[in-house]
Design an enzyme around this catalytic site. Structure first.
Site, short mmCIF file in Angstrom:
data_model
loop_
_atom_site.label_atom_id
_atom_site.label_comp_id
_atom_site.label_asym_id
_atom_site.label_seq_id
_atom_site.Cartn_x
_atom_site.Cartn_y
_atom_site.Cartn_z
N HIS A 37 1.09 -4.52 -3.63
CA HIS A 37 0.20 -5.06 -4.84
C HIS A 37 0.67 -6.32 -5.53
CE1 HIS A 37 -2.28 -1.22 -5.10
NE2 HIS A 37 -1.03 -0.66 -4.45
N ASP A 42 -7.93 -6.73 -3.80
CA ASP A 42 -8.06 -5.33 -4.06
C ASP A 42 -9.62 -5.18 -4.17
OD1 ASP A 42 -6.28 -2.75 -4.65
OD2 ASP A 42 -8.31 -2.66 -5.31
N ILE A 43 -10.09 -4.19 -3.79
CA ILE A 43 -11.45 -3.76 -3.87
C ILE A 43 -11.81 -3.07 -5.21
CG2 ILE A 43 -11.65 -1.31 -3.21
CD1 ILE A 43 -14.11 -2.28 -1.45
N HIS A 86 1.24 -1.31 1.81
CA HIS A 86 0.68 -2.65 1.07
C HIS A 86 1.55 -2.76 -0.13
CE1 HIS A 86 -1.37 1.15 0.14
NE2 HIS A 86 -1.32 0.79 -1.10
N GLU A 140 -2.31 5.97 -1.95
CA GLU A 140 -3.62 6.39 -1.28
C GLU A 140 -3.75 6.14 0.08
OE1 GLU A 140 -6.51 4.72 -4.15
OE2 GLU A 140 -6.09 6.34 -5.32
N VAL A 141 -3.36 4.86 0.55
CA VAL A 141 -3.78 4.29 1.76
C VAL A 141 -2.48 4.27 2.73
CG1 VAL A 141 -4.71 2.53 3.31
CG2 VAL A 141 -5.41 2.90 0.91
N ASN A 147 3.60 1.48 -3.70
CA ASN A 147 3.68 2.77 -3.76
C ASN A 147 4.12 3.64 -2.51
OD1 ASN A 147 2.84 3.16 -6.70
ND2 ASN A 147 0.86 2.58 -5.95
#
Ligand code: 5GP
Length: 125
Positions: free
Chosen positions: A112, A39-40, A110, A105-106, A97
């Site tokens: 995590h 993760d960025i 995904h 958000e994306v 999420n």
């Protein structure tokens, strides 16, 4: 901006660009079904995102539309990433999420993987 997980897949999202190689990522794992990268903006000492290669907005979309091979491949990939990172013995948390209340958000599914310290309560009070 939180994602509406009922919208159709938009292949201009950032993770679609990472899958196409248009944007770099710090890759930690890949196979036929999944890609995993750091993760960025990590929320824990280890914070890895695992994404399916197919175009799925969210866990809801994936679990409804993906075929059995994609689902099995993705679930196994999440486990493999955590094992290969040495996270099983100390432990880790998975989080996915879905939609506005989760603050997704994306708009590409995904999962995590969070680890590397005691992670505290599951949710903010
Ligand atoms: P969400 O809130 O949708 O569950 O999580 C999105 C995650 O993607 C966030 O933790 C965020 O830091 C991460 N992220 C957003 N853009 C990028 C990017 O361009 N590269 C990487 N590696 N992670 C990103």
């Amino acid at each position: 901006m939180a994602v509406d997980a009922t919208l159709p897949y938009d292949d201009s999202n950032i993770f679609a660009k990472i899958l196409r190689g248009e944007i770099p990522c710090a890759k930690v794992y890949e196979d036929d079904h999944a890609l995993a990268f750091n993760d960025i903006n990590p929320q824990a000492p280890t914070h890895i995102l695992v994404i399916p290669r197919g175009p799925y907005v969210s866990w809801d979309d994936f679990s409804a539309r993906a075929d059995d091979a994609e689902i099995a491949g993705f679930i196994r990939a999440v486990g493999a990433v955590a094992r290969e990172a040495g996270l099983v013995e100390p432990g880790y948390r998975l989080l996915a999420n879905v939609g506005p209340h989760s603050h997704q958000e994306v708009p590409h599914l995904h999962v995590h993987i969070l680890a590397g310290r005691p992670l505290g309560p599951m949710l903010a009070k």
